[in-house]
Design an enzyme around this catalytic site. Structure first.
Site, PDB file in Angstrom:
ATOM      1  N   HIS A 142      47.271 -32.367  36.623  1.00  0.00           N
ATOM      2  CA  HIS A 142      47.657 -31.413  36.981  1.00  0.00           C
ATOM      3  C   HIS A 142      47.342 -30.600  38.347  1.00  0.00           C
ATOM      4  O   HIS A 142      47.214 -31.251  39.635  1.00  0.00           O
ATOM      5  CB  HIS A 142      45.658 -31.014  37.222  1.00  0.00           C
ATOM      6  CG  HIS A 142      44.642 -31.675  35.756  1.00  0.00           C
ATOM      7  ND1 HIS A 142      44.530 -30.630  34.909  1.00  0.00           N
ATOM      8  CD2 HIS A 142      44.239 -32.458  35.315  1.00  0.00           C
ATOM      9  CE1 HIS A 142      44.328 -30.930  34.230  1.00  0.00           C
ATOM     10  NE2 HIS A 142      43.965 -32.668  33.903  1.00  0.00           N
TER      11      HIS A 142
ATOM     12  N   ARG B 152      50.339 -22.567  53.667  1.00  0.00           N
ATOM     13  CA  ARG B 152      51.714 -21.949  53.442  1.00  0.00           C
ATOM     14  C   ARG B 152      51.986 -20.669  54.273  1.00  0.00           C
ATOM     15  O   ARG B 152      53.122 -20.670  54.314  1.00  0.00           O
ATOM     16  CB  ARG B 152      51.219 -20.887  51.810  1.00  0.00           C
ATOM     17  CG  ARG B 152      51.481 -22.191  51.236  1.00  0.00           C
ATOM     18  CD  ARG B 152      50.830 -20.935  49.675  1.00  0.00           C
ATOM     19  NE  ARG B 152      49.831 -21.652  48.740  1.00  0.00           N
ATOM     20  CZ  ARG B 152      49.394 -21.758  47.611  1.00  0.00           C
ATOM     21  NH1 ARG B 152      48.443 -20.517  47.594  1.00  0.00           N
ATOM     22  NH2 ARG B 152      48.849 -22.031  46.985  1.00  0.00           N
TER      23      ARG B 152
ATOM     24  N   GLU C  48      52.498 -26.623  47.132  1.00  0.00           N
ATOM     25  CA  GLU C  48      51.917 -25.103  48.185  1.00  0.00           C
ATOM     26  C   GLU C  48      52.131 -23.818  47.143  1.00  0.00           C
ATOM     27  O   GLU C  48      51.864 -22.920  47.619  1.00  0.00           O
ATOM     28  CB  GLU C  48      52.357 -24.708  49.347  1.00  0.00           C
ATOM     29  CG  GLU C  48      52.513 -26.087  50.304  1.00  0.00           C
ATOM     30  CD  GLU C  48      51.544 -26.503  50.555  1.00  0.00           C
ATOM     31  OE1 GLU C  48      50.292 -26.017  50.698  1.00  0.00           O
ATOM     32  OE2 GLU C  48      50.716 -27.352  51.757  1.00  0.00           O
TER      33      GLU C  48
END
Ligand SMILES: Cc1cc2nc3c(=O)[nH]c(=O)nc-3n(C[C@H](O)[C@H](O)[C@H](O)COP(=O)(O)OP(=O)(O)OC[C@H]3O[C@@H](n4cnc5c(N)ncnc54)[C@H](O)[C@@H]3O)c2cc1C
Length: 388
Positions: free
Chosen positions: A139, A246, A367
Site C-alpha cells: 500500500h 512536499r 510524497e
C-alpha cells in the site's frame, strides 16, 4: 540563484535574512556534503548521524517549527535551505525533510506535551533521528488501505504489520508509525528499541543512494497509551505531514536542477568539438535557454507558494500538488537534458548530473507520485474523483 542563471534578478525578491540563511546553508553544503557525496553515493552509505548533528547546530532540523529547540524560520527560509541542500544531493535534503517535516512535524502537531518534550529538542539538535512510516509493501499511493494494525490490549496498544521504503528507518531512535485500529488510523511515536520493532536497510537502490532507506517490521510491538499521538485522528493526520514535506521538495528539486544547469553551462563553454565550444552550437544554446526558463519559472512558483504560506499560514493540498508536480517533473527533465550536454562524461560519477537525475526518480515517486498529484489537481478542476 546566482549569475549566470539569475536572468530575472530573482535575488531581489529575497530579504537580507533570507539571503543570509541561504548563504549559511550553501556554505555547509559546500563544506560538509559536496566534497564527499559522490563517494557516499557510490558506496551507498552516508554518515546520517554526523550530518544530523551538523545540521542541528545550524537549526536546520524542524527549522520552520516553533518551540522545543526549533528555529521558527519562515517557510521561504526553510525552502531556500532545502534548495541549497538538494543542490548538493537529494538524499541529504531528504534527511532534513524527513526529520523536520515528517517525524518532528507529526509529533509537534499531533503529539502530547510529554511526547514533544521527550523527542523534539533532541531531534532539533540532531542527537535523535526520526523516521515516518506510512508506506507499506502492498500500500503506497493508497495508504487508506494500510494493513498495519493497532489493537488495544488492556491499557496498552499492540502494533503488527510492516512499513516499506522508510527514510532513516535503519538508524532512527523514534519512528512515527501509522496503523489502523478499530476506530480509524492512529499515529504512534515508537521508540525503536521497543521489543518487536526491527528495521533492515534496503540495498541495491539505484537512486537516492546517499540516504538510508529501510523496511520496518512490527511484530507485536507493545506500547503504552502515552505513545499514541493524541491529536491525530484519521488519515488526515499523516496526509497533512506529507503536505508539509512536499513543500520542501518543491524548493529542493529546483536545487538539483540548478546544480545540473550550472555544471552543463560550465561544460558547454569549455568542451570543444568541431574546433569550438559545444556551447557555441545553436542546438546546445536552445537546450540551455529552455532549461533556464523552466528553472526560473519553477523557482518563482516555489517562492510564490512560500510567500503564500508565510502570509496565509498554510497551503491547500492542491496548491502543493501544483508545485510538486511541476517542479519535480521539470527538474528531472533538466537533469536528463544536462546529461546529454555532458555526453559520455554525463554518465560519470565525476560529475553530479547523473546522480541528480537518478535521485530525482525517487523524488518523483515519493510524497505522492506525479500521477497522484495530477489526480489531486484534476479532482479540484472537475469536482470528480478519479482515484479509484
Ligand atoms: C527512496 C524512497 C524513500 C521513501 N521514503 C518514505 C518515507 O520516509 N516514509 C514513507 O511512508 N514512504 C516513503 N517512501 C514511499 C513512497 O512514498 C511511495 O513509494 C510512493 O507513495 C508510491 O507508492 P508505491 O511505491 O507503493 O507505488 P504504487 O502506489 O504501487 O504506484 C505504482 C504506480 O502506479 C500509479 N498509480 C497508483 N495509483 C494510481 C491511480 N489511482 N491512478 C493512476 N495511477 C496510479 C503510481 O502513480 C505509480 O506510477 C519512499 C520511497 C522511496 C523510493
Amino acid at each position: 540563484m546566482a549569475a549566470p542563471l539569475d536572468l530575472l534578478d530573482l535575488d531581489t525578491l529575497l530579504n537580507d535574512e533570507e539571503r543570509d540563511i541561504r548563504a549559511v546553508v550553501r556554505r555547509v553544503a559546500d563544506d560538509k556534503v559536496r566534497p564527499h557525496v559522490a563517494g557516499w553515493y557510490e558506496d551507498g552509505e552516508v554518515p546520517v548521524r554526523e550530518l544530523a548533528l551538523e545540521f542541528g547546530k545550524l537549526g536546520l532540523l524542524g527549522m520552520h517549527l516553533t518551540g522545543y529547540g526549533c528555529a521558527g524560520a519562515s517557510a521561504v527560509s526553510y525552502g531556500l535551505a532545502c534548495l541549497e541542500l538538494e543542490a548538493a544531493d537529494s538524499g541529504v535534503r531528504s534527511l532534513v525533510s524527513v526529520q523536520g517535516s515528517l517525524a518532528m512535524y507529526a509529533i509537534w502537531k499531533y503529539g502530547s506535551e510529554e511526547q514533544k518534550q521527550r523527542w523534539l529538542p533532541g531531534m532539533a539538535a540532531g542527537e535523535l533521528i526520526g523516521c515516518f512510516g506510512l508506506t507499506e509493501p502492498d500500500h503506497g499511493s493508497d495508504p487508506a488501505n494500510m494493513s498495519t494494525r493497532a489493537r488495544r490490549d488492556g491499557a496498552d496498544w499492540v502494533l503488527d504489520g510492516g512499513k516499506m521504503w522508510i527514510t532513516n528507518a535503519p538508524l532512527a531512535d523514534v519512528a512515527v508509525i501509522w496503523a489502523r485500529g478499530e476506530e480509524g488510523v492512529f499515529g504512534f511515536a515508537v521508540p525503536t528499541d521497543t521489543p518487536g520493532f526491527s528495521a533492515r536497510e534496503i540495498k541495491n537502490k539505484m537512486s537516492l543512494r546517499a540516504s538510508s532507506t529501510g523496511e520496518i517490521t512490527l511484530d507485536g510491538v507493545r506500547l503504552p497509551e502515552s505513545a499514541r499521538l493524541p491529536e491525530a485522528r484519521g488519515l488526515k493526520a499523516p496526509l497533512s505531514c506529507l503536505t508539509e514535506a512536499r513543500f520542501g521538495i518543491i524548493w529542493g528539486s529546483m536545487g538539483a536542477a540548478r546544480d545540473c544547469l550550472r555544471v552543463a553551462i560550465d561544460y558547454a563553454t569549455t568542451r570543444e568539438q568541431f574546433g569550438r565550444p559545444i556551447g557555441g552550437f545553436q542546438l546546445t544554446q536552445a537546450k540551455l535557454a529552455d532549461m533556464s526558463l523552466e528553472l526560473q519559472k519553477g523557482y518563482l512558483l516555489a517562492l510564490h507558494l512560500g510567500r503564500l504560506r508565510d502570509s496565509a499560514g498554510a497551503l491547500r493540498p492542491e496548491q502543493v500538488s501544483v508545485g510538486k508536480l511541476n517542479n519535480v517533473r521539470e527538474a528531472i527533465a533538466i537533469a536528463r537534458t544536462c546529461r546529454t550536454i555532458l555526453g559520455g562524461n554525463g554518465i560519470s560519477g565525476e560529475y553530479p548530473v547523473m546522480r541528480h537525475a537518478n535521485n530525482l526518480e525517487s523524488v518523483l515517486t515519493y510524497e505522492g507520485t506525479s500521477e497522484i498529484h495530477q489526480l489531486v489537481i484534476g479532482q479540484k478542476l472537475t469536482g470528480l474523483n478519479a482515484f479509484a
